[in-house]
Design an enzyme around this catalytic site. Structure first.
Site, PDB file in Angstrom:
ATOM      1  N   ARG A 120       0.825  -1.189   0.000  1.00 52.65           N
ATOM      2  CA  ARG A 120       0.000   0.000   0.000  1.00 52.65           C
ATOM      3  C   ARG A 120       0.872   1.256   0.000  1.00 52.65           C
ATOM      4  NH1 ARG A 120      -2.748   2.382   4.531  1.00 52.65           N
ATOM      5  NH2 ARG A 120      -4.562   3.605   3.921  1.00 52.65           N
ATOM      6  N   LYS A 185       3.329  -7.985  11.783  1.00 50.76           N
ATOM      7  CA  LYS A 185       2.687  -8.110  10.481  1.00 50.76           C
ATOM      8  C   LYS A 185       2.914  -9.486   9.881  1.00 50.76           C
ATOM      9  CE  LYS A 185       2.025  -5.725   6.084  1.00 50.76           C
ATOM     10  NZ  LYS A 185       2.219  -4.468   5.330  1.00 50.76           N
ATOM     11  N   ARG A 320      -1.903   3.886  13.553  1.00 52.82           N
ATOM     12  CA  ARG A 320      -0.825   3.477  14.457  1.00 52.82           C
ATOM     13  C   ARG A 320      -1.349   3.445  15.876  1.00 52.82           C
ATOM     14  NH1 ARG A 320       0.910   2.762  10.155  1.00 52.82           N
ATOM     15  NH2 ARG A 320       2.827   3.524   9.164  1.00 52.82           N
TER      16      ARG A 320
END
Length: 324
Positions: A120, A185, A320
């Site tokens: 992204r 992630k 975040r």
């Protein structure tokens, strides 16, 4: 195709002499050495031991189009206009888009290595050769752009369900397009849409999933990451994993196409990595802080700030967690 054939020979993890490889490939030993150097530029670790030859530690779990086809339900395979696996491409999303523009209604495209893999906001997607899953689905939707709101969230749910089927229960979703586990992630989604505001739309769904990343590669990534092999001691092969994820994606996309994201909203709320947590929303030089209250029926992020709840849509917004 020499390098592809070389990889197939070395994928067993055993030592192969330069002479043996040269004979099987029909090239000289010096040509074999040059191909070995090429493998190293792809991020493949090759051991070279005098008197024994070349070896890829632990071998390679290569994708096999025929095996994946056998693992998928026949009815799903019959729906695929295009099914293409490659060793090295610029981007599987590019292949999917080209297929749509040539008239295909849908298709599955996978590759061992992408030279220009994208995440992204134009970020590079780091993925060593044959270590992870990089694939794209091409799909045509007929209900217009507005009907595609929340699509990336639905894709996240599909991947989460696919991972649950292989035994990984601890996957969370970070709005709008990341898969997390243990706060790190695990994968990412890149959805690219073009078409008519009220008519047919061409959609490319790109997926990058960390499967068996070498430790030194994980350390090079700018954010904390994890992979399937660190979550599942007895993980399935990459072919089985891909087939499982694709089947789950088809199921979810069929539901999304007829009912939209609204029916998936509550399921996404349960998977929300920042559920009722303090977060920062960053868009360029702008930043706003508040409490994440999930998403609305259109997939917009709901942020509570100073007693007011406001909806924020995708695009260039990043979320975040607030520290402390």
């Amino acid at each position: 195709m020499t390098i592809d054939n070389l990889l197939a020979l070395l994928s067993d993890g055993a030592f192969h002499s330069g002479r043996e490889l040269g004979e099987q490939l029909g090239i000289s030993r010096s040509a074999v050495w040059k191909q070995i150097q090429r493998l190293e530029t792809l991020g493949i670790e090759v051991y070279s031991v005098k008197g024994r030859g070349y070896r890829i530690p632990a071998g390679l779990d290569l994708l096999d189009q025929a095996r994946v086809t056998e693992m998928l339900p026949p009815a799903l395979v019959a729906r695929l206009d295009r099914l293409e696996f490659a060793n090295e491409v610029e981007s599987t999303n590019t292949l999917a888009l080209e297929a749509l523009r040539s008239g295909a209604r849908n298709g599955l495209f996978a590759a061992e290595f992408q030279t220009r893999g994208r995440g992204r906001r134009g970020r590079e997607w780091v993925s060593p050769y044959a270590a992870n899953l990089c694939f794209s689905l091409a799909w045509r939707f007929s209900a217009g752009l507005a009907a595609l709101e929340g699509l990336s969230l639905g894709v996240g749910l599909a991947l989460r369900e696919g991972l649950r089927r292989i035994g990984i229960e601890e996957v969370q979703l970070k709005w709008p397009n990341d898969l997390l586990s243990r706060g790190r992630k695990l994968g990412g989604i890149l959805v690219e849409i073009s078409g008519d505001a009220a008519g047919e739309c061409e959609v490319v769904i790109g997926v990058g999933l960390n499967v068996a990343m070498p430790a030194n590669q994980l350390e090079q990534i700018s954010q904390p990451c994890i992979d399937v092999s660190r979550l599942l001691s007895n993980r399935p092969g990459r072919n089985q994993l891909l087939a499982t994820l694709v089947e789950s994606l088809f199921e979810t996309l069929d539901t999304f196409e007829t009912q939209g994201f609204a029916v998936m909203r509550e399921q996404w709320q349960q998977a929300n990595a920042h559920r009722d947590a303090a977060v920062r929303l960053i868009s360029g030089n702008n930043e706003v802080s508040g409490i994440c209250r999930g998403v609305d029926e259109r997939g917009a992020l709901l942020l509570e700030s100073e007693g007011q709840v406001q909806a924020y849509y995708g695009g260039e917004i990043s979320v975040r967690a607030q520290q402390g």
